[in-house]
Design a protein around this motif. Structure first.
Motif, short mmCIF file in Angstrom:
data_model
loop_
_atom_site.label_atom_id
_atom_site.label_comp_id
_atom_site.label_asym_id
_atom_site.label_seq_id
_atom_site.Cartn_x
_atom_site.Cartn_y
_atom_site.Cartn_z
N SER A 73 0.71 -1.21 0.02
CA SER A 73 0.17 -0.12 0.04
C SER A 73 0.87 1.15 0.16
O SER A 73 2.05 1.09 0.45
N ASP A 81 -3.55 0.61 -8.60
CA ASP A 81 -4.06 0.33 -7.44
C ASP A 81 -5.20 1.53 -7.00
O ASP A 81 -5.20 2.66 -6.89
N ARG A 128 -6.61 2.20 -4.68
CA ARG A 128 -6.54 3.08 -3.11
C ARG A 128 -6.00 4.54 -3.47
O ARG A 128 -5.98 5.17 -2.64
#
Length: 290
Positions: free
Chosen positions: A231, A264, A266
């Protein structure tokens, strides 16, 4: 790119030496390839004065080590320049190899592994030998055998791009809460860190600049291989910081990364903010002075 355009020449070395001695150089005087490389390593930052941009080093120690490991075969920039400027012009090929890697001054790599640090002790193993990672402030540990380096599975690995942020992790504890964290430096850049991460089950957090280049590094070097186990650190106050961030650096990166695919999801909101404010924020801003 034509390999001849990426030659590490005396001219390039002199400009880098000038920065190492505390100076700055205009953006137009450095080849794009070395600028891109040093920025990706977190070793170079831009200084804006009106419409002009100059560069300065962010971490002289890490920069010296990077250049020595990759371009000057372990020698200082000053010594490397002196050897190639030998007034007698009688350097033998063996001497050139010793100081430049070969007679064409190619890049080479002299050691493998990565630096680690933590602000709370972490148990670890090299092969079957247990030890404690617990460096005092101002010290980091270099892992020379990452293929046999093990840490507990509940430790979160945080990859840090910039040398200043890595050397001052205790000033940034507020970003990570109470989690057990092992900080790893992305410098010296190699596949060693990624290959180690791929062999362990631990979660990985990428802590880099909040800009398009930083997102590209994260996606191409880590998320691509680690998936959702990786992340990108997005602090709660990043919206406010981007509002007053660096617009010149955004403009510099825009053309290169404007069509970058965000793999990604996110990161969607962060990318939206970057494009909305047309600014980026460098991670050094999160170093809190003691």
């Amino acid at each position: 790119m034509d390999i001849n355009k990426k030659r590490f020449t005396i001219s390039v070395a002199r400009k880098l030496l000038h920065m190492l001695e505390g100076g700055t150089v205009p953006s137009s005087s450095l080849p794009h390839w070395i600028v891109d490389e040093l920025r990706l390593e977190g070793l170079l930052t831009g200084i804006t004065s009106g419409s002009r941009v100059s560069y300065r080093l962010t971490d002289e120690v890490a920069f010296s080590r990077y250049i020595a490991d990759n371009y000057t075969s372990g020698n200082s920039l000053e010594r490397w320049i002196d050897v190639l400027l030998n007034e007698n012009n009688d350097l033998q090929r063996s001497t050139l190899v010793q100081y430049t890697g070969d007679s064409k001054t190619v890049k080479l790599r002299t050691f493998r592994g990565f630096l680690v640090n933590c602000y709370e002790p972490i148990a670890a193993k090299i092969e079957q030998e247990e030890f404690l990672i617990s460096p005092i402030e101002g010290i980091a540990v270099f892992v020379q055998k990452p293929e046999v380096f093990y840490i507990p599975s509940d430790v979160v690995v945080v990859g840090v791009e910039n040398g200043e942020n890595f050397s001052r992790i205790r000033c940034q504890k507020h970003l990570f809460g109470d989690r057990k964290i092992l900080f790893v430096s992305r410098y010296p850049q190699s596949t060693d860190l990624r290959e180690w991460l791929m062999k362990i089950p631990n979660k990985y957090i990428h802590f880099g600049d909040f800009d398009l280049a930083g997102i590209f590094i994260y996606q191409s070097e880590f998320y691509k291989y680690l998936g959702e186990r990786a992340s990108f650190l997005i602090p709660e106050d990043i919206d406010a910081r981007l509002r007053t961030g660096n617009d010149v650096l955004y403009n510099t990166q825009y053309l290169r990364y404007k069509n970058m695919k965000i793999a990604d999801a996110r990161l969607d909101k962060l990318v939206e903010m970057i494009h909305h404010y047309r600014r980026v924020y460098e991670q050094e801003g999160y170093v809190v002075a003691k």
